[in-house]
Write a protein that holds these residues in place. Structure first.
Motif, short mmCIF file in Angstrom:
data_model
loop_
_atom_site.label_atom_id
_atom_site.label_comp_id
_atom_site.label_asym_id
_atom_site.label_seq_id
_atom_site.Cartn_x
_atom_site.Cartn_y
_atom_site.Cartn_z
N VAL A 1 -0.19 -1.70 3.23
CA VAL A 1 -1.55 -1.61 3.75
C VAL A 1 -1.78 -2.85 4.59
O VAL A 1 -1.41 -3.96 4.18
CB VAL A 1 -2.58 -1.51 2.61
CG1 VAL A 1 -3.98 -1.85 3.11
CG2 VAL A 1 -2.56 -0.12 1.99
N PHE B 1 -8.73 -1.31 7.91
CA PHE B 1 -7.62 -1.09 7.00
C PHE B 1 -6.77 0.09 7.47
O PHE B 1 -7.30 1.07 8.01
CB PHE B 1 -8.13 -0.80 5.59
CG PHE B 1 -8.56 -2.01 4.83
CD1 PHE B 1 -7.80 -2.50 3.77
CD2 PHE B 1 -9.75 -2.67 5.16
CE1 PHE B 1 -8.20 -3.62 3.06
CE2 PHE B 1 -10.16 -3.79 4.45
CZ PHE B 1 -9.38 -4.27 3.40
N TYR C 1 -2.90 2.38 6.47
CA TYR C 1 -1.79 2.65 5.56
C TYR C 1 -0.54 2.95 6.37
O TYR C 1 -0.60 3.69 7.37
CB TYR C 1 -2.15 3.84 4.67
CG TYR C 1 -0.99 4.42 3.89
CD1 TYR C 1 -0.59 3.85 2.68
CD2 TYR C 1 -0.31 5.54 4.35
CE1 TYR C 1 0.46 4.40 1.96
CE2 TYR C 1 0.74 6.09 3.63
CZ TYR C 1 1.12 5.51 2.44
OH TYR C 1 2.18 6.04 1.73
N TRP D 1 -12.49 -4.84 1.79
CA TRP D 1 -12.40 -3.39 1.63
C TRP D 1 -13.80 -2.77 1.53
O TRP D 1 -14.09 -1.75 2.16
CB TRP D 1 -11.57 -3.07 0.40
CG TRP D 1 -11.45 -1.63 0.01
CD1 TRP D 1 -11.64 -1.10 -1.22
CD2 TRP D 1 -11.11 -0.50 0.85
NE1 TRP D 1 -11.44 0.26 -1.22
CE2 TRP D 1 -11.10 0.65 0.04
CE3 TRP D 1 -10.80 -0.37 2.20
CZ2 TRP D 1 -10.81 1.92 0.53
CZ3 TRP D 1 -10.50 0.90 2.72
CH2 TRP D 1 -10.51 2.03 1.89
N HIS E 1 -13.85 6.20 5.72
CA HIS E 1 -13.47 5.92 4.33
C HIS E 1 -14.42 6.66 3.42
O HIS E 1 -15.48 6.15 3.05
CB HIS E 1 -13.51 4.41 4.07
CG HIS E 1 -12.62 3.61 4.96
ND1 HIS E 1 -11.26 3.81 5.03
CD2 HIS E 1 -12.90 2.62 5.83
CE1 HIS E 1 -10.73 2.96 5.89
NE2 HIS E 1 -11.71 2.24 6.40
N LEU F 1 -6.48 0.96 -2.86
CA LEU F 1 -6.27 0.95 -1.42
C LEU F 1 -5.15 1.90 -1.02
O LEU F 1 -5.29 2.72 -0.10
CB LEU F 1 -5.92 -0.46 -0.95
CG LEU F 1 -7.09 -1.41 -0.72
CD1 LEU F 1 -6.57 -2.82 -0.46
CD2 LEU F 1 -7.92 -0.95 0.46
N LEU G 1 -6.32 5.33 0.99
CA LEU G 1 -5.94 5.35 2.40
C LEU G 1 -4.91 6.43 2.68
O LEU G 1 -4.95 7.10 3.73
CB LEU G 1 -5.39 3.99 2.84
CG LEU G 1 -6.44 2.88 2.98
CD1 LEU G 1 -5.77 1.53 3.19
CD2 LEU G 1 -7.41 3.17 4.12
#
Length: 213
Positions: free
Chosen positions: A25, A33, A35, A91, A102, A119, A123
């Protein structure tokens, strides 16, 4: 700078251990953020060293991008455990700044392990690649179905009058109640995106998640 669409790569949405390659991440220099299923995908997503403010693996170790001998981007050595309080606040800030990006809202994480595992799980699931068949479940007034991903759940809940009667379980066993998030109160309810607010697995409302629409 909104680079979410460029940065989110193919995500399996499967629990840890089911993806062969090493996962990461990353938090970019604007607080977004993303992934990444492998080190190769991670490095390919960035253009310069400082663009990735922080990179973590599933163990919670922190990394930075560096230049190799040929001045190509590569992953640097581990820098030790990621700073827990910074990661948690970053986050939460990202979720609040981009609620439409998100949408899985779990309980407030109280440990570093909870932040890191959450996370990677959320993600990957938000990335949209279908996990194994039946890994998601959707229950509406006792009638269960098994969508392949969160986008299919969105389609089935497109009518806002069904949200309060629905419960969703993700592949990791977390249970959510869907709720409509509207960018402006004067917009019709159906115009907003759907957030999935975690509730206790029993389905009661005794606990309060960290973020509500």
């Amino acid at each position: 700078m909104n680079t979410t669409s460029r940065r989110i790569h193919d995500a399996s949405g499967l629990p840890a251990g089911t993806v062969a390659s090493r996962e990461f991440v990353a938090v970019d220099d604007s607080g977004e953020f993303s992934y990444h299923r492998s080190q190769q995908d991670l490095v390919a997503a960035f253009e310069y060293v400082g663009e990735a403010a922080c990179i973590i693996d599933r163990s919670g170790s922190a990394f930075r991008l560096v230049l190799d001998a040929n001045r190509h981007l590569t992953l640097g050595p581990a820098l030790g455990p990621v700073e827990f309080h910074w990661l948690r606040h970053a986050w939460l800030d990202a979720q609040n700044a981009h609620p439409e990006g998100h949408r899985l809202r779990r309980f407030y994480p109280v440990t570093r392990d909870e932040v890191v595992s959450g996370l990677f799980e959320t993600l990957a699931l938000e990335g949209g690649t279908a996990p194994v068949e039946g890994a998601w479940s959707l229950d509406i007034e006792g009638f269960a179905s098994f969508p392949s991903n969160i986008q299919e759940i969105d389609r089935r809940l497109a009518r806002g009058d069904r949200l309060e009667r629905a419960r969703v379980k993700d592949p990791f066993g977390h249970v959510y109640r869907p709720a409509r998030h509207r960018k402006h109160r004067y917009l019709p309810a159906a115009a907003g995106s759907i957030l999935y607010i975690e509730i206790p697995a029993s389905g009661s409302l005794g606990s309060v998640p960290h973020a509500l629409p």
